[in-house]
Design a protein around this motif. Structure first.
Motif, PDB file in Angstrom:
ATOM      1  N   TYR A 738      56.011  45.798  49.919  1.00  0.00           N
ATOM      2  CA  TYR A 738      55.071  44.763  49.473  1.00  0.00           C
ATOM      3  C   TYR A 738      55.787  43.657  48.711  1.00  0.00           C
ATOM      4  CZ  TYR A 738      55.208  46.941  44.818  1.00  0.00           C
ATOM      5  OH  TYR A 738      55.605  47.436  43.621  1.00  0.00           O
ATOM      6  N   SER A 742      56.278  39.748  49.856  1.00  0.00           N
ATOM      7  CA  SER A 742      55.833  38.699  48.921  1.00  0.00           C
ATOM      8  C   SER A 742      56.902  37.650  48.717  1.00  0.00           C
ATOM      9  CB  SER A 742      55.459  39.333  47.576  1.00  0.00           C
ATOM     10  OG  SER A 742      54.396  40.246  47.714  1.00  0.00           O
ATOM     11  N   LEU A 773      49.726  37.671  53.844  1.00  0.00           N
ATOM     12  CA  LEU A 773      48.847  37.954  52.710  1.00  0.00           C
ATOM     13  C   LEU A 773      47.969  39.162  52.997  1.00  0.00           C
ATOM     14  CD1 LEU A 773      47.743  34.374  51.561  1.00  0.00           C
ATOM     15  CD2 LEU A 773      48.865  36.091  50.136  1.00  0.00           C
ATOM     16  N   ARG A 777      48.126  42.832  50.984  1.00  0.00           N
ATOM     17  CA  ARG A 777      46.959  43.430  50.335  1.00  0.00           C
ATOM     18  C   ARG A 777      46.794  44.886  50.769  1.00  0.00           C
ATOM     19  NH1 ARG A 777      44.317  38.548  51.214  1.00  0.00           N
ATOM     20  NH2 ARG A 777      43.943  37.357  49.304  1.00  0.00           N
ATOM     21  N   THR A 778      47.020  45.126  52.037  1.00  0.00           N
ATOM     22  CA  THR A 778      46.901  46.501  52.544  1.00  0.00           C
ATOM     23  C   THR A 778      47.913  47.418  51.876  1.00  0.00           C
ATOM     24  OG1 THR A 778      46.181  45.621  54.681  1.00  0.00           O
ATOM     25  CG2 THR A 778      46.915  47.917  54.622  1.00  0.00           C
ATOM     26  N   GLN A 781      47.044  48.224  48.222  1.00  0.00           N
ATOM     27  CA  GLN A 781      45.972  49.211  48.064  1.00  0.00           C
ATOM     28  C   GLN A 781      46.514  50.635  48.139  1.00  0.00           C
ATOM     29  OE1 GLN A 781      43.136  48.180  51.085  1.00  0.00           O
ATOM     30  NE2 GLN A 781      42.388  46.359  49.984  1.00  0.00           N
ATOM     31  N   LEU A 792      49.102  40.406  42.100  1.00  0.00           N
ATOM     32  CA  LEU A 792      47.833  40.045  42.754  1.00  0.00           C
ATOM     33  C   LEU A 792      47.330  38.683  42.288  1.00  0.00           C
ATOM     34  CD1 LEU A 792      46.015  43.505  42.597  1.00  0.00           C
ATOM     35  CD2 LEU A 792      46.610  42.246  44.686  1.00  0.00           C
ATOM     36  N   LYS A 796      46.799  35.445  44.686  1.00  0.00           N
ATOM     37  CA  LYS A 796      45.515  34.742  44.685  1.00  0.00           C
ATOM     38  C   LYS A 796      45.743  33.245  44.415  1.00  0.00           C
ATOM     39  CE  LYS A 796      41.006  34.418  44.602  1.00  0.00           C
ATOM     40  NZ  LYS A 796      40.217  34.597  45.850  1.00  0.00           N
ATOM     41  N   GLU A 799      46.630  31.577  47.656  1.00  0.00           N
ATOM     42  CA  GLU A 799      45.430  31.345  48.473  1.00  0.00           C
ATOM     43  C   GLU A 799      44.661  30.123  47.984  1.00  0.00           C
ATOM     44  OE1 GLU A 799      42.981  34.784  48.477  1.00  0.00           O
ATOM     45  OE2 GLU A 799      44.339  35.971  49.727  1.00  0.00           O
TER      46      GLU A 799
END
Length: 843
Positions: A738, A742, A773, A777-778, A781, A792, A796, A799
């Motif tokens: 992740y 990123s 993105l 997120r997956t 989680q 996070l 955001k 976005e």
């Protein structure tokens, strides 16, 4: 009649307060004779008030003492640059002072070798005690007249002289009578010395053996105690004050004019000067109470620093005459004073000079000891003690050199110290080695040689823990027994210091081992707080600061703030001043913490305070910590939108790094590499500022410099900047998926923002960003154990900056909030760095 010397005439009027015409005339004459110098006039006025004499009588005394007679005679030539009125006026005063109190006269002579300011009554008392003790030692040399050796010498001499007289009377061996006469005088003495019964020889040997045992020729721990001398001290103090030889501005604190000090020094013979210097050294040694772990001793010690430096400067003038004891005492007190300067005031440059002086004295002592060992056939333990003391002073010098950033020189000095200690036998030397190994470990950490640092620190820790185990098995862990056993602190404190440094190494390893670092810091903190009643706020605060740094990097901001504020409070209460590098370090960390909270004004205050302290401590010398401070403020100002201020701070950092790099041209590769990396980081930040200001030519020029620096780094082979594919491969091995995705997302967004992509390709790239993105997120989680809220938040922000709709589609026409996008990208980078991933912006 008011004239240019009307005030002087008032000062030198007779005791009845009336000023006659005669007195006025002689007053003007006296002013001319003394050249109008305030010092000479003050002494003259004080003398006339004290002795109740008129100007006329004083002028007569002045003429009789103008050439200073027995007081200065031929030594006058040394002070010919000064007005003769001062010297003659002093001569009159000294003559009178000697009549009233010879003790006050000798104290005045001794005070001419200390600093002119800050002369205390306690110092006068200590000097008086030294004068008495040296007087008693002088009488010791005459004790042999009461010994059997003396009566043997006297009886044998008289017998042989009587024999010579009989031979001369009866003309027996007349031709050899003279030879017999000489033998009658010297033969008993030769026998006495040869048999080793001479008290002088034995006294000399005993005194040298005292050095072996105590490091001093005189045992100051005798049971004899001086009687209460407060009346005599008060009398001497008042006499010196009355005659204006001391100027008292506050109770029990006085000053002495520099000119007066020089005149007094030159009035003494070389032997008298040597005795005065030795008395001053002994007095200061008794007054010096500095303890590293006891801040209550710091204030009194601070008042003696200037006196110690001035007296030590006179030692070299007496090099040939100063006793071995005096040289040893001076070296000891200089070493301790340098440690104090470093701990309490951060006066590193000054401490460096003081320790160089101490090392010279140590080497001088060793040369004398070598000669004494050969001459008196003493055991070699004296030389071993001298080498031990030299190693301790060299270690302190290496530490100060490290503080000043002179790592190469510090390494050479510390290697010499450890080499000396490894050659010396005994368990005490093993303990000293542990302290020096610790210091070498810290130095290697500063040089970014983390594996070597860890190895040295672990070796040091092993020796210290073995020593603690021995004490535990023997039930000898008491404050009295353990104090000063390892580098001036208890074994527990010394272990805590090494655990602390191992924690720092773990925190700065790649990737950082936060769990191990936290464990080591907590263990160190526990030992520091169990120190048999001694509380060292400085060391405790240093560990609290590191624990705060760990919490900060783990995103535990509340815990970090609590720890850092506790550390800051401890330090400010201890130092009684804001000007200390440890305080600057804590404020720097607080500045970073407030940045993460978004409290930019508070962050700016803390970072500027840290910068102010560091600039005051390091002065004009370029320093890497100051450069980092400039960089952090520049980043903060960029976030706040003040691009002009950001540019100024980045430029300051850039210029300082250039200066540091020039000084490292012939230095170690690791140092040069680190500075080059800092330059790259600085220039990337500066390029970003220029782009935000739309100054593309400037940005292009900076990009060229960055490329050259990276070429230099590749040429050195220490750090390479490989292509994106290889960089991503390395990142995959070190970072979670992740975080890797990123950072790739961040890089793509930055390329679009910085105009590296065309309009069409930008749309394609941003489409990939949207896909990534969703994938990130997956992955997030599935990673519930990590504190991922900051990441996070930044995702955001990306976005929002791209104005993505609820379905995750790009708006048409495409709109991007560049400021918000850059902020989010910087947040992703900071999160990666806090998790141990090295991020170097290519664009």
């Amino acid at each position: 009649a008011a004239g240019p010397h009307a005030g002087v005439n008032e000062a030198v009027c007779t005791s009845d307060g009336k000023l006659s015409l005669d007195s006025e005339t002689y007053g003007d004459k006296l002013v001319r004779l003394l050249g109008g110098l305030p010092l000479a006039l003050a002494m003259a006025a004080a003398y006339m008030r004290r002795s109740d004499v008129s100007c006329r009588d004083y002028i007569k005394k002045f003429h009789s003492s103008k050439r200073l007679g027995a007081l200065l005679d031929h030594r006058m030539s040394k002070i010919s640059d000064y007005n003769q009125g001062v010297v003659a006026s002093l001569s009159v005063t000294i003559e009178r002072l000697s009549q009233e109190s010879k003790v006050a006269r000798r104290i005045l002579e001794d005070l001419s070798f200390v600093a002119p300011e800050g002369i205390s009554k306690r110092m006068v008392e200590a000097l008086m005690e030294e004068q008495r003790s040296t007087g008693q030692q002088g009488r010791v040399h005459c004790r042999f007249i009461k010994t059997p050796a003396f009566f043997f010498y006297l009886g044998s001499t008289m017998f042989l002289l009587l024999l010579v007289g009989v031979m001369y009377q009866f003309k027996i061996f007349a031709a050899h009578t003279t030879i017999f006469g000489l033998l009658s005088t010297f033969l008993p003495a030769l026998i006495w010395v040869y048999c080793g019964d001479g008290e002088w020889a034995s006294t000399k040997r005993d005194s040298l053996h005292t050095i072996i045992r105590n490091g001093s020729l005189i045992d100051h721990s005798g049971n004899s105690k001086q009687e209460d001398d407060s009346d005599e001290i008060d009398n001497a103090w008042n006499l010196l004050k009355t005659y204006c030889l001391l100027i008292v501005r506050q109770r029990s604190k006085a000053s002495m004019h520099r000119l007066l000090q020089e005149v007094m020094r030159n009035s003494l013979s070389p032997k008298e000067r040597c005795h005065s210097v030795e008395r001053c050294v002994s007095a200061l040694e008794k007054l010096w109470t500095f303890e590293t772990d006891d801040p209550s001793t710091w204030q009194d010690s601070g008042m003696l620093l200037e006196h110690i430096k001035i007296v030590a400067s006179h030692i070299h003038d007496q090099e040939g005459l100063a006793s071995l004891e005096c040289l040893l005492s001076t070296a000891n007190i200089l070493t301790s004073a340098a440690v104090f300067m470093t701990m309490a005031f951060n006066r590193f440059e000054e401490a460096h000079k003081v320790l160089k002086n101490a090392v010279q004295l140590r080497r001088m002592v060793l040369r004398r000891v070598d000669k004494a060992v050969r001459q008196y056939d003493l055991d070699k333990s004296m030389k071993q003690n001298g080498l031990r003391d030299l190693a301790v002073t060299l270690r302190s010098l290496g530490q100060v050199l490290r503080y000043r950033g002179l790592h190469g020189e510090a390494g050479r000095i510390l290697q010499e110290a450890i080499h000396i200690q490894q050659r010396l036998p005994g368990e005490s030397m093993l303990k000293e080695q542990a302290v020096t190994l610790h210091e070498l470990g810290v130095l290697n950490f500063k040089l970014q040689r983390l594996d070597d640092a860890k190895e040295l620190l672990q070796e040091s820790l092993k020796i210290k823990r073995n020593e603690l185990a021995k004490q535990s098995s023997n039930n000898t862990i008491t404050l009295k027994d353990s104090k000063n056993i390892m580098g001036g602190v208890t074994v527990q404190r010394s272990i805590a210091a090494t655990l602390h440094q191992l924690g720092v190494v773990a925190l700065n390893s790649k990737p950082p081992d936060y769990e191990l670092a936290q464990q080591l810091f907590k263990e160190a903190l526990k030992l520091e707080r169990m120190h048999h009643g001694y509380s060292s706020a400085v060391r405790t605060a240093a560990t609290l600061t590191q624990l705060g740094k760990v919490a900060l990097r783990l995103g535990k901001l509340d815990s970090a703030e609590k720890l850092l504020k506790e550390a800051l409070q401890n330090l400010t209460e201890t130092y009684k001043s804001e000007v200390h590098v440890n305080i600057a370090s804590v404020r720097h960390q607080l500045g970073q913490l407030f940045q993460k909270r978004g409290l930019y004004d508070e962050a700016a205050h803390q970072l500027r305070q840290a910068l102010r302290v560091r600039l005051k401590v390091y002065g004009s010398s370029p320093n890497a910590e100051v450069a980092r401070n400039f960089h952090e403020i520049g980043r903060l100002e960029s976030k706040r939108g003040d691009l002009t201020a950001a540019e100024g701070h980045f430029t300051e950092q850039r210029n300082m790094l250039k200066t540091i790099l020039r000084s490292q041209k012939s230095g170690r590769r690791e140092n040069i590499h680190k500075t080059l990396e800092s330059q790259v980081s600085c220039l990337c930040a500066l390029k970003g500022v220029y782009r935000k200001q739309n100054r593309m030519e400037k940005a292009k020029s900076i990009a060229g410099e960055i490329s050259e620096l990276r070429q230099a780094l590749r040429g050195r082979g220490d750090a390479k900047f490989p292509k994106a594919a290889r960089r991503n491969s390395e990142l995959k091995q070190r970072a979670p998926e992740y975080l890797r995705l990123s950072l790739i997302l961040r890089q793509q967004v930055r390329k679009v923002l910085l105009g590296k992509k065309s309009i069409m390709s930008s749309g394609s790239v941003l489409g990939e960003v949207i896909q990534r993105l969703g994938k990130i997120r997956t992955l997030l989680q599935r990673t519930p154990t990590k504190d991922l809220k900051p990441l996070l938040k930044h995702l955001k922000g990306v976005e929002t900056a791209l104005h993505l709709g609820s379905g995750g589609h790009l708006p048409i026409p495409m709109k991007i909030d560049k400021k918000l996008a850059f902020t989010a990208c910087d947040g992703i980078r900071d999160f990666a760095r806090s998790n141990g991933v090295v991020v170097n912006d290519v664009v």
